[in-house]
Write a protein that holds these residues in place. Structure first.
Motif, mmCIF file in Angstrom:
data_model
loop_
_atom_site.group_PDB
_atom_site.id
_atom_site.type_symbol
_atom_site.label_atom_id
_atom_site.label_comp_id
_atom_site.label_asym_id
_atom_site.label_seq_id
_atom_site.Cartn_x
_atom_site.Cartn_y
_atom_site.Cartn_z
ATOM 1 N N SER A 67 0.850 -1.186 0.000
ATOM 2 C CA SER A 67 0.000 0.000 0.000
ATOM 3 C C SER A 67 0.884 1.234 0.000
ATOM 4 O O SER A 67 2.074 1.173 0.298
ATOM 5 C CB SER A 67 -0.883 0.012 1.250
ATOM 6 O OG SER A 67 -0.083 0.224 2.407
ATOM 7 N N ASP A 68 0.267 2.354 -0.321
ATOM 8 C CA ASP A 68 1.003 3.620 -0.361
ATOM 9 C C ASP A 68 0.879 4.321 0.986
ATOM 10 O O ASP A 68 0.397 5.446 1.098
ATOM 11 C CB ASP A 68 0.437 4.499 -1.485
ATOM 12 C CG ASP A 68 1.280 5.735 -1.731
ATOM 13 O OD1 ASP A 68 2.468 5.723 -1.349
ATOM 14 O OD2 ASP A 68 0.747 6.700 -2.294
ATOM 15 N N ALA A 69 1.344 3.618 2.050
ATOM 16 C CA ALA A 69 1.157 4.129 3.409
ATOM 17 C C ALA A 69 2.429 4.708 4.019
ATOM 18 O O ALA A 69 2.432 5.097 5.190
ATOM 19 C CB ALA A 69 0.621 3.016 4.311
ATOM 20 N N ALA A 70 3.510 4.750 3.251
ATOM 21 C CA ALA A 70 4.748 5.306 3.792
ATOM 22 C C ALA A 70 4.562 6.783 4.118
ATOM 23 O O ALA A 70 3.694 7.463 3.549
ATOM 24 C CB ALA A 70 5.884 5.123 2.795
ATOM 25 N N GLY A 71 5.370 7.292 5.039
ATOM 26 C CA GLY A 71 5.258 8.675 5.492
ATOM 27 C C GLY A 71 5.863 9.673 4.524
ATOM 28 O O GLY A 71 6.053 9.394 3.338
ATOM 29 N N GLY A 74 8.695 8.913 2.047
ATOM 30 C CA GLY A 74 8.449 8.029 0.921
ATOM 31 C C GLY A 74 8.778 6.582 1.267
ATOM 32 O O GLY A 74 9.209 6.253 2.376
ATOM 33 N N PHE A 75 8.613 5.720 0.276
ATOM 34 C CA PHE A 75 8.788 4.276 0.472
ATOM 35 C C PHE A 75 10.278 3.925 0.390
ATOM 36 O O PHE A 75 10.768 3.416 -0.623
ATOM 37 C CB PHE A 75 7.987 3.500 -0.571
ATOM 38 C CG PHE A 75 7.854 2.033 -0.273
ATOM 39 C CD1 PHE A 75 6.900 1.571 0.623
ATOM 40 C CD2 PHE A 75 8.695 1.099 -0.870
ATOM 41 C CE1 PHE A 75 6.773 0.224 0.907
ATOM 42 C CE2 PHE A 75 8.572 -0.250 -0.602
ATOM 43 C CZ PHE A 75 7.607 -0.685 0.286
ATOM 44 N N ILE A 76 11.008 4.204 1.477
ATOM 45 C CA ILE A 76 12.450 3.928 1.484
ATOM 46 C C ILE A 76 12.785 2.700 2.328
ATOM 47 O O ILE A 76 13.936 2.304 2.420
ATOM 48 C CB ILE A 76 13.239 5.154 1.997
ATOM 49 C CG1 ILE A 76 12.842 5.481 3.447
ATOM 50 C CG2 ILE A 76 13.015 6.346 1.091
ATOM 51 C CD1 ILE A 76 13.659 6.591 4.079
#
Length: 452
Positions: A67-71, A74-76
């Protein structure tokens, strides 16, 4: 034995007595309640005080997609620091070697708890009780099905084959003969539980074909959530030894009852040790009624956590052993909130909404959060319901999309569970919901393909 093994709980020490520990499984619950982590040689575990996993394990859906739930960063996939809670060390008695499991807690690099780690969410709620001088106590009930191996997901789930050579029968609630049908599986469940140091309060046959219920003794919410987390794996492993599956789906078989995780609650005054739900003369207190009022007001928003999948809502069927509303009643199993028969010191409130498919940490946290808000806001419940509550109307969401909308709008619940947790949880669940909506079901093909 090395120094660190001296810190083990007594059951783990007994399990390893005169044996060489081979491996330690370092685990943590993700949002669905799946154990994530690493298995390390015992010699390596003895030398480490922590290990690392990426925070992205909390952004995965039940299907394994992201899911696009990173803060904001970003998705790091930045690493979390995981530290063992040695009080949770327990055997993994189904393994071929001598293995321990240890639950870990997740922290960021500054030492702050990761807010969307389920165990941390529950600890956060408990800390709010403790700040008021209260100690919450819970007792979960676990319902599940033993079913025939289901290799092809396109096929319906079927009852397991019993000891008699016949499939497990439905509508045999509390039958000892029905329990005997899968006695060998239950024997392994007992043996595994004993090796892990867990105390089972009882096992009964429920109303579904091959459906069982295990009751646990009341106690500390985190400890009980840990046990449910462990029990799910324990029961699955016991079932696999006997050519069947254990499933904790809320509704695995059509026309059969669903599986719940009923949660019993009481609250203790830490100063006096007395149950806040009972007064000096044994009567029901304002706190008791306020707790019920909180469940009635806030569980509709929390249902997205107690019923986390589209399948979860198939359980809420009128006259099928699951509640359809949030009426409350004394010794009434048709209501969503039940007050069991008890003495004054054991007075408690049972939440019958939670499904067995929910994450135990999050389900218990949400239920306690609703009760806490009721006590803090002095919410009065509705009048006690008398009679069959199935004759009434539903008063909580009946589909996941609607449940998530109510969850997103309830800022007070967010403040208790944690704003960042609620943000991540909602995004993950909406991603799962969108994945589900892309699937065309057999019902649609059968009735719509050439008829509409």
């Amino acid at each position: 034995m090395s120094d660190w093994t001296d810190l083990l709980p007594d059951p783990a020490k007994a399990y390893l007595h005169d044996r060489k520990l081979d491996e330690v499984e370092c685990i943590i619950s993700d949002l669905p309640g799946i154990a994530r982590g690493k298995a390390v040689p015992a010699s390596k575990f003895a030398k480490q005080s922590q290990f690392y996993l990426p925070d992205s394990i909390f952004y995965q859906t039940i299907t394994g997609d992201w899911s696009d739930a990173a803060g904001k960063e970003g998705f790091i996939e930045k690493d979390m620091i995981l530290r063992p809670d040695m009080s949770t060390a327990t055997a993994a008695p189904w393994t071929g070697d001598w293995t321990l499991q240890v639950i870990h807690d997740a922290y960021d690099r500054s030492g702050e708890p990761i807010s969307f780690s389920p165990r941390n969410v529950l600890k956060r709620v408990i800390s709010l009780y403790e700040a008021q001088g209260w100690k919450p106590v819970v007792a979960p009930e676990m319902e599940f099905f033993l079913v025939a191996p289901n290799i092809n997901p396109a096929n319906p789930v079927e009852a397991m084959m019993g000891r008699s050579g016949r499939p497990a029968a439905a509508r045999q609630a509390y039958s000892m003969s029905a329990v005997d049908e899968y006695g060998p599986v239950i024997d392994d469940i007992y043996d595994f539980a004993e090796a892990q140091g867990f105390e089972i309060d009882g096992i009964t046959q429920e109303g579904g074909a091959g459906q069982l219920e295990i009751n646990l003794r009341h106690g500390n919410p985190v400890k009980l959530a840990d046990e449910v987390f462990y029990f799910k794996r324990l029961i699955r492993e016991a079932a696999l030894r006997h050519n069947c599956f254990a499933t904790f789906m809320a509704k695995p078989i059509a026309n059969e009852p669903g599986s719940a995780m009923h949660i019993h609650h009481s609250v203790i005054d830490k100063r006096t040790g007395e149950n806040l739900f009972s007064g000096p003369q044994g009567g029901e207190t304002d706190a008791f009624f306020n707790f019920i009022g909180g469940l009635q007001k806030y569980l509709p928003a929390g249902i997205a956590v107690l019923a986390p999948y589209v399948n979860s809502y198939r359980r809420y069927v009128k006259d099928h052993a699951a509640p359809i509303n949030l009426e409350w009643g004394r010794d009434n199993r048709t209501t969503g909130i039940r007050i069991p028969i008890s003495d004054n010191q054991s007075r408690r409130v049972e939440n019958r909404l939670a499904g067995m498919d929910c994450n135990p940490y999050l389900g218990i946290a949400t239920s306690l959060a609703a009760g806490y808000l009721g006590m803090m806001e002095k919410i009065k419940p509705t009048k006690q319901f008398r009679g069959d509550a199935y004759e009434g109307d539903g008063d909580f969401p009946q589909v996941l999309g609607e449940a998530l909308d109510e969850f997103d709008e309830c800022e007070k619940l967010h403040q208790i569970l944690g704003v960042e947790f609620c943000r991540v949880y909602s995004i993950v669940k909406r991603t799962e919901y969108q994945e589900f909506l892309q699937v065309i079901s057999p019902w649609e093909r059968e009735h719509l393909l050439i008829n509409v």
